[in-house]
Design a protein around this motif. Structure first.
Motif, PDB file in Angstrom:
ATOM      1  N   LEU A 155      37.151  46.172  41.917  1.00  0.00           N
ATOM      2  CA  LEU A 155      36.974  45.735  40.499  1.00  0.00           C
ATOM      3  C   LEU A 155      35.258  45.815  40.213  1.00  0.00           C
ATOM      4  N   ILE A 181      43.998  37.589  42.614  1.00  0.00           N
ATOM      5  CA  ILE A 181      44.251  37.950  41.054  1.00  0.00           C
ATOM      6  C   ILE A 181      45.616  37.294  40.747  1.00  0.00           C
ATOM      7  N   LEU A 198      39.606  46.977  36.617  1.00  0.00           N
ATOM      8  CA  LEU A 198      40.075  47.934  37.955  1.00  0.00           C
ATOM      9  C   LEU A 198      39.147  49.121  37.971  1.00  0.00           C
ATOM     10  N   GLY A 240      40.955  40.829  44.655  1.00  0.00           N
ATOM     11  CA  GLY A 240      40.067  41.526  44.093  1.00  0.00           C
ATOM     12  C   GLY A 240      38.885  41.521  44.541  1.00  0.00           C
TER      13      GLY A 240
END
Ligand code: UTP
Length: 268
Positions: A155, A181, A198, A240
């Motif tokens: 991320l 997430i 992302l 993430g």
């Protein structure tokens, strides 16, 4: 340990037309080397042993680039320029190729890697997202995978006005840089759930393939990887890892310009 990586490189490159009509954007040079070589190096530095590159029929240059050129080696030797041979020597990793006959989406491209990946977790690296760090940006994702034994995505914090260009996550912070997430929204026009987007690096468990098979075409009529990732958040979970390092998107002209400057500055 993650041994295999998939690099999907079969897209049409519509944002970069007309040059991408004949030059794949993965071959755009950064300080004299094609972008995809930086990606392959990033994978090798993280311990990846085998790479599958997903290609389309107008991307043969990528295959040619990673092949040996005996003719050129002989010419360099004959001209006393053997010192240049390492520059043209293919990387020390097994590279496989598969053709995606039609660009049906990133999710579809990843699904073509099912038999390559088998039942093992694997990495996905998008070749238009590049970081010029000297250590591999895949390593922290692999470490996070080892800690949590579940899917991991890279991320980055993105300015609110740019979030509509990315997959954006809704997430709870677990510890510094690490997030649980809850869901992912692809390119939200309004109300993005966070500023975390992302960044084109993934460590995925093989169960993603079954989810990709069930995934119907979504945004842009393409089979989106993000749609399958959204489903996996609520089944086996998704962590993430928020990079603080700078990333460049070679599909964006200004970023492409900046990465050239940075590569020259770093003497790469
Ligand atoms: P992009 O969304 O950047 O698509 O795909 P693209 O075709 O490269 O560029 P635009 O959006 O048309 O300008 C992200 C990555 O996924 C690959 C692309 O090659 C790129 O590396 N991809 C995308 C595939 O391999 N197959 C697809 O069907 C779609």
């Amino acid at each position: 340990m993650i041994h295999r990586a998939i690099i999907p490189a079969a897209g049409y490159g519509i944002r970069n037309l007309p040059v991408t009509k004949s030059i794949p954007k993965e071959m755009f040079p950064i300080a004299g080397r094609p972008t995809i070589e930086y990606i392959v190096e990033e994978a090798i530095l993280a311990g990846i042993e085998e790479i599958l590159i997903v290609l389309s029929r107008n991307k043969n240059e990528i295959m040619n680039y990673f092949d040996r050129s005996i003719e050129l080696e002989c010419i360099l030797s004959a001209r006393g320029k053997d010192y240049l041979i390492p520059k043209i020597t293919p990387p020390k990793v097994r590279i496989h190729y598969i053709r995606q006959h039609e660009a049906l989406g990133l999710g579809h491209a990843v699904l073509l890697g099912q038999s390559f990946a088998g039942n093992e977790p694997f990495a996905v690296l998008l070749p238009d997202q590049v970081s010029l760090q000297r250590t591999s940006m895949l390593i922290p994702l692999i470490k996070t995978f080892d800690n949590f034994s579940t899917n991991v995505i890279g991320l980055q914090h993105v300015k609110t006005e740019l979030l509509k260009n990315y997959g954006v996550v809704s997430a709870k912070r677990i510890k510094q840089r690490v997030f649980d997430i809850e869901s992912i929204v692809e390119k939200p026009e309004i109300n993005p759930p966070s500023n975390l987007a992302l960044m084109g690096r993934y460590i995925l468990k093989s169960e993603i393939f079954e989810l990709l098979k069930e995934t119907r075409p979504g945004q842009g009529g393409e089979i989106q990887l993000t749609d399958a990732l959204s489903k996996i958040c609520s089944t086996s979970g998704m962590i993430g890892y928020a990079y603080k390092e700078r990333w460049y998107d070679t599909s964006i002209d200004l970023d492409y310009l900046k990465i050239q400057q940075q590569a020259i500055h770093m003497n790469l």
